[in-house]
Design a protein around this motif. Structure first.
Motif, mmCIF file in Angstrom:
data_model
loop_
_atom_site.group_PDB
_atom_site.id
_atom_site.type_symbol
_atom_site.label_atom_id
_atom_site.label_comp_id
_atom_site.label_asym_id
_atom_site.label_seq_id
_atom_site.Cartn_x
_atom_site.Cartn_y
_atom_site.Cartn_z
ATOM 1 N N HIS A 1 0.835 -1.205 0.000
ATOM 2 C CA HIS A 1 0.000 0.000 0.000
ATOM 3 C C HIS A 1 0.872 1.257 0.000
ATOM 4 O O HIS A 1 0.574 2.231 -0.731
ATOM 5 C CB HIS A 1 -0.910 -0.011 1.229
ATOM 6 C CG HIS A 1 -1.708 1.241 1.400
ATOM 7 N ND1 HIS A 1 -2.677 1.645 0.504
ATOM 8 C CD2 HIS A 1 -1.668 2.202 2.372
ATOM 9 C CE1 HIS A 1 -3.211 2.789 0.913
ATOM 10 N NE2 HIS A 1 -2.612 3.150 2.043
ATOM 11 N N VAL B 1 1.723 3.501 7.965
ATOM 12 C CA VAL B 1 0.764 2.415 8.162
ATOM 13 C C VAL B 1 1.107 1.712 9.474
ATOM 14 O O VAL B 1 2.283 1.428 9.737
ATOM 15 C CB VAL B 1 0.801 1.392 7.005
ATOM 16 C CG1 VAL B 1 -0.152 0.232 7.285
ATOM 17 C CG2 VAL B 1 0.451 2.060 5.680
ATOM 18 N N THR C 1 -3.814 4.857 9.028
ATOM 19 C CA THR C 1 -4.058 3.669 8.214
ATOM 20 C C THR C 1 -3.452 2.478 8.939
ATOM 21 O O THR C 1 -2.341 2.565 9.470
ATOM 22 C CB THR C 1 -3.406 3.820 6.825
ATOM 23 O OG1 THR C 1 -4.034 4.898 6.143
ATOM 24 C CG2 THR C 1 -3.554 2.544 6.010
ATOM 25 N N LEU D 1 -6.601 -4.265 5.190
ATOM 26 C CA LEU D 1 -6.061 -2.909 5.170
ATOM 27 C C LEU D 1 -7.199 -1.915 5.374
ATOM 28 O O LEU D 1 -8.173 -1.906 4.626
ATOM 29 C CB LEU D 1 -5.370 -2.635 3.827
ATOM 30 C CG LEU D 1 -4.874 -1.204 3.595
ATOM 31 C CD1 LEU D 1 -3.695 -0.885 4.521
ATOM 32 C CD2 LEU D 1 -4.486 -0.988 2.138
ATOM 33 N N ARG E 1 -7.853 1.941 5.263
ATOM 34 C CA ARG E 1 -7.245 3.185 4.778
ATOM 35 C C ARG E 1 -7.769 4.395 5.550
ATOM 36 O O ARG E 1 -8.976 4.573 5.701
ATOM 37 C CB ARG E 1 -7.540 3.377 3.287
ATOM 38 C CG ARG E 1 -6.854 2.373 2.363
ATOM 39 C CD ARG E 1 -7.288 2.627 0.927
ATOM 40 N NE ARG E 1 -6.529 1.829 -0.043
ATOM 41 C CZ ARG E 1 -6.817 0.593 -0.349
ATOM 42 N NH1 ARG E 1 -7.866 -0.022 0.195
ATOM 43 N NH2 ARG E 1 -6.079 -0.066 -1.239
ATOM 44 N N ARG E 2 -6.836 5.222 6.011
ATOM 45 C CA ARG E 2 -7.193 6.501 6.621
ATOM 46 C C ARG E 2 -6.213 7.564 6.128
ATOM 47 O O ARG E 2 -5.485 7.349 5.166
ATOM 48 C CB ARG E 2 -7.179 6.362 8.155
ATOM 49 C CG ARG E 2 -8.204 5.371 8.703
ATOM 50 C CD ARG E 2 -8.398 5.537 10.203
ATOM 51 N NE ARG E 2 -9.369 4.553 10.708
ATOM 52 C CZ ARG E 2 -9.032 3.345 11.189
ATOM 53 N NH1 ARG E 2 -7.753 2.986 11.284
ATOM 54 N NH2 ARG E 2 -9.963 2.523 11.608
ATOM 55 N N SER F 1 -1.876 7.728 5.044
ATOM 56 C CA SER F 1 -1.214 7.166 3.867
ATOM 57 C C SER F 1 -1.819 7.758 2.599
ATOM 58 O O SER F 1 -2.906 8.331 2.634
ATOM 59 C CB SER F 1 -1.342 5.634 3.847
ATOM 60 O OG SER F 1 -2.688 5.242 3.762
#
Length: 347
Positions: free
Chosen positions: A184, A285, A301, A339, A341-342, A345
């Motif tokens: 990612h 991450v 993330t 995963l 996501r926030r 990242s």
């Protein structure tokens, strides 16, 4: 003078005018005792404040209603959620969970294992800090079932998991989790990826490193490994400060932290000490997706593990082992990481 001696069954029998055997029957088989005698015994119990010694009774019978659980770090929210799942499942089954935190110490873990076995707990749920598997096998061989948590078991020559130390296992595919994290970061534009870790001797940490390195190699990049002092917020902050002291050209532009606590500390160092923008200058991450990950300076993330479900599953596997006895078959449940996501990242 107040008599502090505990009230016993003989005291109840004397007060009720019955035999000790009748008191025992009222406690254990009330259906075979006449209504009159049962009422007299129950009244004597209430008047005297008698409390039955279930611990002694159950030990004499060779079983208990307690389960021992050993986790690596009770201050880590991931393990708090894991235990919550264990306790919820145990409550549904009329069991109680006694929890010990090894503090990442194999010696303290051995102490808890010994104490739980001496107390004849019904079984043990173990997130191991590295205890010799032969010790765990010996506990299983002596009759106390063990379920290994966060453990895929020993690997055979083909690299496949082959089961735990004589018991069932519950785990997450940490190799895949590490791969997801670094892939990612690279997909988001990172060309100098790094991984910050500690306690590389722990199997879940080494598996995450393995996956992270595989993702970097697949992209034709080199993964920098940065070792922190511990798996804590303070250790993450110290590692973040060291990275911040480098020139911008020498810093990683994407960092995978081995757990969320390390990531939180690192983000604090970037934000409050160095003014490094996340994710514009360094994308980040974490791992575990603890509740606090949503409310960091920049929402983190993270690689999510189903912690409560893992706890419930571990308890269920332990009950299977207990019910089946000598006919028990080891089961190995492995969950897939996800995963989440926030804002920390890119992509």
């Amino acid at each position: 003078m107040v008599n502090s001696r505990p009230v016993g069954m003989k005291d109840v029998a004397r007060a009720a005018g019955v035999s000790v055997g009748t008191v025992s029957n009222v406690l254990n088989r009330p259906d075979i005792v006449s209504a009159d005698r049962r009422a007299r015994v129950e009244q004597a119990i209430a008047d005297l404040g008698y409390v039955r010694n279930d611990a002694a009774r159950l030990l004499k019978m060779g079983r208990s209603r307690t389960v021992g659980a050993i986790v690596l770090d009770s201050t880590n929210p991931f393990y708090a959620d894991l235990v919550h799942g264990m306790e919820a499942a145990a409550e549904d089954s009329g069991l109680a969970v006694i929890v010990g935190s090894s503090g990442n110490s194999a010696e303290r873990e051995k102490l808890y294992l010994s104490l739980f076995e001496e107390q004849r707990v019904r079984g043990i749920l173990l997130a191991s800090a590295g205890t010799d598997r032969e010790l765990v096998r010996s506990i299983v061989d002596r009759g106390t079932p063990v379920v290994m948590v966060e453990d895929e078991g020993e690997r055979g020559a083909d690299g496949r998991s082959g089961g735990g130390a004589g018991g069932s296992t519950v785990s997450v595919d940490d190799v895949e989790g590490g791969r997801l994290a670094v892939a990612h970061l690279i997909e988001g534009g990172a060309r100098r990826p790094a991984m910050v870790f500690a306690r590389g001797d722990l199997h879940q940490v080494s598996a995450r490193i393995e996956g992270a390195e595989a993702a970097a190699t697949e992209a034709g990049l080199e993964l920098e490994l940065i070792e922190a002092d511990d798996l804590t917020v303070l250790a993450g902050r110290a590692a973040g400060s060291e990275i911040a002291e480098r020139s911008p050209e020498d810093r990683p532009d994407g960092v995978f932290c081995v757990n969320d606590l390390v990531a939180v500390g690192m983000m604090q160092a970037f934000a409050y000490e160095a003014g490094i923008a996340v994710p514009d200058e360094i994308a980040m991450v974490g791992y575990d997706d603890i509740a606090f990950a949503r409310s960091t300076v920049v929402p983190l993330t993270s690689i999510a593990q189903p912690s409560e479900l893992m706890g419930r599953t571990a308890l269920a596997l332990l009950e299977e082992k207990i019910s089946a006895g000598d006919d028990a078959v080891d089961r190995h449940v492995r969950f897939s990481p996800e995963l989440v996501r926030r804002g920390s990242s890119r992509g």
